[in-house]
Design an enzyme around this catalytic site. Structure first.
Site: not given
Ligand code: ARG
Length: 477
Positions: A173, A294, A300, A307
């Site tokens: 979980h 970024s 970042k 992704e």
């Protein structure tokens, strides 16, 4: 320009295509929109090698059976070789009015060798031709994808060896559950890829029957030798039913199904990479090779490649679903609907290749953060199950009661803001007086992982065994 009432513009007559190949029955030209919807050349040109190889096998068989003369056959064979060179070098001119790769090759053959070209299509049809070409293409790409999956497995093994005993939290979980080793986690993906490769190999086995010679749908009256063409094209045997042979796309569906599951596996790993590389987890640092910055937030380091791998499953499984819908309810035998099959498969292979190579690169170059992994394993009371098991094993307390006692210990540690192993014996005995010193043997994450020695368990000794077995398996391939 002439106008057609219902279809708008009429295409200019194409003497190469319609007149030369199947124009006998028609007196008028096709509407442009008809050509646009009918043409598949932009997609199926990727079959040219297989198409030419299958045509060569076909004409060699026709020569062998004296259906085509040696002279015509030789001329066809050399013309086909020339066409392959032209297409490979980029010199070949594609023309939408010639519909598909089969008609392109045949039309060009007529230009190069003249009349003998007209004998190539004896005892076959585009229906058995396309099924054969497509199977050959998929077979070749099964072998290629299998190879890059194998390379990826090797890297997973190398990394699992490097991190056999690195401790990290295991989750259920997405909540800290029990400590595990990073080697064990990586080996889980090794197992998934092993099944993925098994599915590809199953698909290859079933696919490996040659449709060529089934002709349009009913077979042919010519005395052909289907075993000979099947053998020449490396198929196990010819397909047994001509109707099935030209209308079957199970092989494409199975292939897409297998790729859907593979890409799903990669998407799960990709998601873990995304999570683990976030500053909140900080489990891993991605290499510069597989991260991007970024444009606005200088701090970042984005896991873009992971992704995108995570996203690709949408396209691949989407292609599988699309082809299922194309095939649904089609009567026997061939229907033009089936021409749509190739785009989904080609796209899926391109996406799959990128996903496997990108994921391989990500895993190969990332650096796990040993301390962050260990801290996270320590911080989530991940040895609570070990405590409960100890109460059962050593103090003979029933598991439900042990679960309750452990819950109270976790609550106490939470209150004290400490780890389970840092609770004093007095504190533990205030919950359960029978608890003694020996409990500290099992409360650390190190002790916990080394104790998980059941077959398939996370103990470093077991992970080592799993890696050893995996290496053996791969040596035997
Ligand atoms: N381009 C077609 C396909 O990919 C070839 C078969 C065409 N057959 C036919 N009878 N129209 O399916």
């Amino acid at each position: 320009m002439t106008k057609n009432n219902s279809n708008g513009e009429i295409a200019e007559n194409n003497t190469q295509g319609r007149t030369a190949l199947w124009g006998g029955r028609f007196s008028d030209t096709q509407a442009k929109i008809m050509q646009a919807i009918n043409a598949s050349i932009d997609v199926d040109k990727r079959l040219y090698k297989q198409d030419i190889q299958a045509s060569k096998a076909h004409v060699s068989m026709l020569m062998h059976m004296a259906i085509v003369s040696k002279k015509d056959g030789e001329s066809i064979l050399s013309g086909l070789t020339k066409i392959e060179e032209e297409i490979t070098s980029g010199a070949f001119v594609f023309d939408v009015t010639l519909e598909d790769i089969h008609m392109h090759v045949e039309a060009r053959l007529a230009e190069i060798i003249g009349d003998p070209a007209k004998r190539l299509h004896t005892a076959r049809s585009r229906n058995d031709q396309v099924a054969t070409d497509f199977k050959m293409w998929i077979r070749e790409h099964i072998d290629y994808l299998d190879q890059i999956l194998l390379d990826f497995q090797k890297t997973l093994l190398t990394k699992a060896t490097d991190f056999t005993d690195w401790i990290m939290p295991g989750f259920t979980h997405l909540q800290t559950a029990q400590p595990i080793t990073l080697g064990h986690h990586l080996m889980a993906y090794y197992e998934m890829i092993k099944r993925d490769r098994g599915r590809l190999s199953d698909c290859r086995k079933r696919l490996n029957e040659c449709p060529l010679g089934s002709a349009a749908l009913a077979g042919t009256g010519f005395p052909i030798d289907r075993d000979m063409t099947a053998k020449a094209l490396d198929f196990e045997k010819p397909t047994a039913n001509s109707l099935d042979a030209v209308s079957d796309r199970d092989f494409a569906l199975e292939f897409l199904a297998a790729l859907s599951i593979t890409s799903l596996h990669l998407s799960r790993l990709a998601d873990e990479i995304v999570l683990w590389s976030s500053p909140q987890f900080n489990f891993i640092t991605l290499s510069d090779h597989f991260s991007s910055g970024s444009s606005i937030m200088p701090q970042k380091r984005n896991p873009d490649a992971a992704e995108l791998v995570r996203a690709k499953v949408g396209r691949i499984a989407g292609g599988f679903n699309s082809l299922l819908m194309v095939m649904k309810g089609l009567p026997l035998a061939y229907s033009k609907d089936m021409q749509e099959d190739k785009a989904y498969v080609f796209q899926a292979v391109d996406d799959m290749e990128l996903s496997i190579l990108a994921m391989h690169g990500i895993i190969e170059t990332l650096s796990p953060n040993k301390n962050a992994l260990l801290d996270a394993a320590n911080n989530g009371f991940s040895t609570a199950t070990d405590l409960a098991d100890w109460l059962v094993r050593v103090l003979n307390i029933p598991f439900r009661q042990a679960h309750h006692i452990t819950g109270a210990a976790v609550k106490m540690a939470e209150k004290q803001k400490c780890l389970l192993k840092d609770l004093s014996l007095d504190m533990l005995q205030s919950i359960e007086p029978k608890i003694d010193e020996r409990v500290y043997d099992i409360l650390s994450v190190e002790k916990s992982v080394t104790s998980r020695i059941s077959y398939g368990g996370t103990a470093p000794s077991m992970v080592k065994k799993a890696i050893f077995t995996a290496k053996k398996e791969m040596e035997n391939e």
